[in-house]
Design a protein around this motif. Structure first.
Motif, PDB file in Angstrom:
ATOM      1  N   LEU A 154      45.217 -36.243  17.099  1.00 22.48           N
ATOM      2  CA  LEU A 154      44.020 -36.406  17.932  1.00 22.48           C
ATOM      3  C   LEU A 154      43.318 -37.729  17.649  1.00 22.48           C
ATOM      4  CD1 LEU A 154      42.513 -32.794  17.782  1.00 22.48           C
ATOM      5  CD2 LEU A 154      43.704 -33.863  19.695  1.00 22.48           C
ATOM      6  N   GLY A 155      43.308 -38.126  16.364  1.00 20.95           N
ATOM      7  CA  GLY A 155      42.708 -39.412  16.011  1.00 20.95           C
ATOM      8  C   GLY A 155      43.449 -40.569  16.655  1.00 20.95           C
ATOM      9  N   SER A 156      44.765 -40.508  16.621  1.00 21.79           N
ATOM     10  CA  SER A 156      45.584 -41.559  17.245  1.00 21.79           C
ATOM     11  C   SER A 156      45.365 -41.593  18.752  1.00 21.79           C
ATOM     12  CB  SER A 156      47.061 -41.331  16.921  1.00 21.79           C
ATOM     13  OG  SER A 156      47.275 -41.363  15.522  1.00 21.79           O
ATOM     14  N   PHE A 157      45.264 -40.412  19.361  1.00 18.84           N
ATOM     15  CA  PHE A 157      45.001 -40.312  20.799  1.00 18.84           C
ATOM     16  C   PHE A 157      43.642 -40.919  21.138  1.00 18.84           C
ATOM     17  CE2 PHE A 157      43.249 -37.687  24.352  1.00 18.84           C
ATOM     18  CZ  PHE A 157      44.098 -38.133  25.352  1.00 18.84           C
ATOM     19  N   VAL A 175      41.873 -42.116  10.459  1.00 17.20           N
ATOM     20  CA  VAL A 175      43.288 -41.770  10.617  1.00 17.20           C
ATOM     21  C   VAL A 175      44.083 -42.210   9.392  1.00 17.20           C
ATOM     22  CG1 VAL A 175      45.382 -42.215  11.985  1.00 17.20           C
ATOM     23  CG2 VAL A 175      43.190 -41.790  13.134  1.00 17.20           C
ATOM     24  N   LYS A 176      43.783 -43.398   8.876  1.00 20.91           N
ATOM     25  CA  LYS A 176      44.469 -43.908   7.687  1.00 20.91           C
ATOM     26  C   LYS A 176      44.221 -42.999   6.477  1.00 20.91           C
ATOM     27  CE  LYS A 176      44.856 -48.045   4.754  1.00 20.91           C
ATOM     28  NZ  LYS A 176      44.355 -47.442   3.490  1.00 20.91           N
ATOM     29  N   ASP A 177      42.972 -42.583   6.292  1.00 11.94           N
ATOM     30  CA  ASP A 177      42.638 -41.686   5.189  1.00 11.94           C
ATOM     31  C   ASP A 177      43.398 -40.366   5.309  1.00 11.94           C
ATOM     32  OD1 ASP A 177      40.909 -43.576   4.199  1.00 11.94           O
ATOM     33  OD2 ASP A 177      39.088 -42.612   4.967  1.00 11.94           O
ATOM     34  N   GLY A 178      43.537 -39.888   6.541  1.00 10.87           N
ATOM     35  CA  GLY A 178      44.289 -38.656   6.761  1.00 10.87           C
ATOM     36  C   GLY A 178      45.749 -38.806   6.366  1.00 10.87           C
ATOM     37  N   GLY A 179      46.321 -39.961   6.702  1.00  7.97           N
ATOM     38  CA  GLY A 179      47.701 -40.224   6.306  1.00  7.97           C
ATOM     39  C   GLY A 179      47.876 -40.235   4.797  1.00  7.97           C
ATOM     40  N   GLU A 180      46.898 -40.805   4.100  1.00  5.50           N
ATOM     41  CA  GLU A 180      46.976 -40.865   2.634  1.00  5.50           C
ATOM     42  C   GLU A 180      46.867 -39.472   2.015  1.00  5.50           C
ATOM     43  OE1 GLU A 180      43.923 -43.599   1.537  1.00  5.50           O
ATOM     44  OE2 GLU A 180      45.103 -45.383   2.096  1.00  5.50           O
ATOM     45  N   ILE A 181      46.029 -38.612   2.604  1.00  3.11           N
ATOM     46  CA  ILE A 181      45.926 -37.234   2.118  1.00  3.11           C
ATOM     47  C   ILE A 181      47.250 -36.507   2.316  1.00  3.11           C
ATOM     48  CG2 ILE A 181      44.835 -34.987   2.544  1.00  3.11           C
ATOM     49  CD1 ILE A 181      42.253 -36.488   3.213  1.00  3.11           C
ATOM     50  N   MET A 182      47.869 -36.696   3.473  1.00  2.00           N
ATOM     51  CA  MET A 182      49.140 -36.036   3.765  1.00  2.00           C
ATOM     52  C   MET A 182      50.238 -36.511   2.821  1.00  2.00           C
ATOM     53  SD  MET A 182      48.966 -36.051   7.949  1.00  2.00           S
ATOM     54  CE  MET A 182      50.453 -35.084   8.192  1.00  2.00           C
ATOM     55  N   ILE A 183      50.267 -37.798   2.541  1.00  2.00           N
ATOM     56  CA  ILE A 183      51.270 -38.335   1.612  1.00  2.00           C
ATOM     57  C   ILE A 183      51.057 -37.784   0.212  1.00  2.00           C
ATOM     58  CG2 ILE A 183      52.070 -40.445   0.466  1.00  2.00           C
ATOM     59  CD1 ILE A 183      51.511 -41.918   3.122  1.00  2.00           C
ATOM     60  N   LYS A 184      49.806 -37.730  -0.222  1.00  2.00           N
ATOM     61  CA  LYS A 184      49.478 -37.229  -1.556  1.00  2.00           C
ATOM     62  C   LYS A 184      49.988 -35.805  -1.758  1.00  2.00           C
ATOM     63  CE  LYS A 184      45.566 -36.039  -4.530  1.00  2.00           C
ATOM     64  NZ  LYS A 184      44.085 -35.995  -4.657  1.00  2.00           N
ATOM     65  N   HIS A 185      49.882 -34.978  -0.726  1.00  2.00           N
ATOM     66  CA  HIS A 185      50.287 -33.570  -0.833  1.00  2.00           C
ATOM     67  C   HIS A 185      51.737 -33.332  -0.412  1.00  2.00           C
ATOM     68  CE1 HIS A 185      46.358 -31.755  -1.791  1.00  2.00           C
ATOM     69  NE2 HIS A 185      45.832 -32.706  -1.037  1.00  2.00           N
TER      70      HIS A 185
END
Length: 335
Positions: free
Chosen positions: A272-275, A307-317
């Motif tokens: 949704l953020g990318s959209f 959106v970038k912060d969300g990507g970093e959270i996903m990578i971390k987990h």
């Protein structure tokens, strides 16, 4: 392999992979919605969308298998929790699908123009048609229920005219009144507000049920960001005495039990953020008033780090599945 067989291109592989991720995510939402739906007409929309989405997922699986490629993981039954309370109330299901159909119609139409093999072109053509059908069903249902607010009506143009004053492009001149928004600008603002109203309720619900503290905080940030987009752009309409869209339906309930995995909720928030970034870019590109263009750009500057912060959270987990990668030929140049 058949000598006439044409291998998939990198763009076709990437877009099939992206479509698989999005469609398996949607299937999990539909499974949850179907468990709680009470309205028969909504149930029919959900079921037809589920059947067509499931068929597309199987088609993509078959293509990958035929090409000797690994099938992506995407989202599975492990990402949805059965038997939990409803997280969203009256009519949220068609409101959610109405938003998703806009994303899908845009993405799949783009993917079809990036495809070269005939069967892949036909697949994305079908995906685009499915998204448009989903939009039609949800929009008509919501309009009939008085939930979906139409953009404002306006007087029909009676003559052709051309811009004669460069101040038409200005929104910052303090010595003269800003011109009224034109039809194109109103439509783009309305579209952005409508999407953020649905997205904001999604963020509220996710924030209530997320298991991880940082993930919960991220959804709260997304909720605030959606509200800022809605109120900021809504003010442009109010300045022209136009009431921004709003709806009484589709609110988050007070449930604190997660129907989805944090991984799935993070993925759709990222989508949704990318959209939203794309929508703001489109709005800025077609807005002729400079103040509106600057506002769209400023909102985008806030959404990008989100959106970038969300990507970093996903990578971390370990939640971010890696897209197919080309061979790293740079290694060959290293000694």
């Amino acid at each position: 392999m058949n000598s006439n067989h044409v291998p998939l291109t990198s763009s076709e592989i990437g877009n099939l992979w992206m479509a698989y991720q999005e469609k398996t995510m949607l299937l999990r939402f539909l499974e949850y919605f179907l468990e709680h739906v009470e309205n028969e007409e909504i149930q029919q929309i959900l079921k037809s969308t589920y059947d067509s989405s499931e068929q597309i997922v199987e088609s993509i699986k078959n293509i990958f298998q035929q090409e000797g490629a690994v099938i992506p993981l995407g989202f599975t039954v492990n990402d949805v929790n059965k038997g939990v309370p409803k997280l969203f109330d009256y009519l949220y299901e068609p409101m959610f699908l109405h938003l998703i159909s806009k994303i899908e119609a845009s993405l799949f139409a783009l993917y079809s123009t990036m495809s070269y093999r005939k069967d892949i072109r036909q697949l994305f053509k079908q995906l685009t048609a499915n998204a448009q059908e989903m939009y039609d069903q949800c929009a008509q249902f919501l309009l009939d229920k008085g939930v979906l607010v139409r953009p404002p009506f306006m007087t029909m143009p009676k003559e052709i005219s051309f811009v004669k004053d460069k101040n038409y492009l200005s929104g910052f001149n303090l010595l003269r009144e800003k011109r009224s928004l034109n039809a194109i600008e109103i439509s783009l603002i309305h579209h952005a507000i409508e999407a953020n109203l649905t997205g904001m309720q999604l963020m509220i619900g996710f924030a209530q049920v997320a298991n991880d503290t940082k993930v919960k905080e991220y959804f709260v940030e997304g909720m605030k960001l959606s509200k800022e987009v809605e109120t900021t752009l809504g003010e442009y309409l109010r300045q022209d005495y136009i009431e921004p869209p709003a709806t009484h339906a589709g609110k988050a309930t007070n449930s604190t039990v997660a129907p989805f995995s944090d991984k799935l909720m993070m993925y759709i928030t990222n989508l949704l953020g990318s959209f939203s970034i794309g929508s703001n870019a489109l709005g800025g590109a077609f807005s002729l008033r400079s103040d509106l263009l600057v506002t769209m750009a400023r909102l985008t500057q806030k959404i990008l780090p989100f959106v970038k912060d969300g990507g970093e959270i996903m990578i971390k987990h370990g939640w971010m599945e890696e897209p197919p990668q080309v061979e790293d030929r740079k290694k060959l140049t290293k000694t």
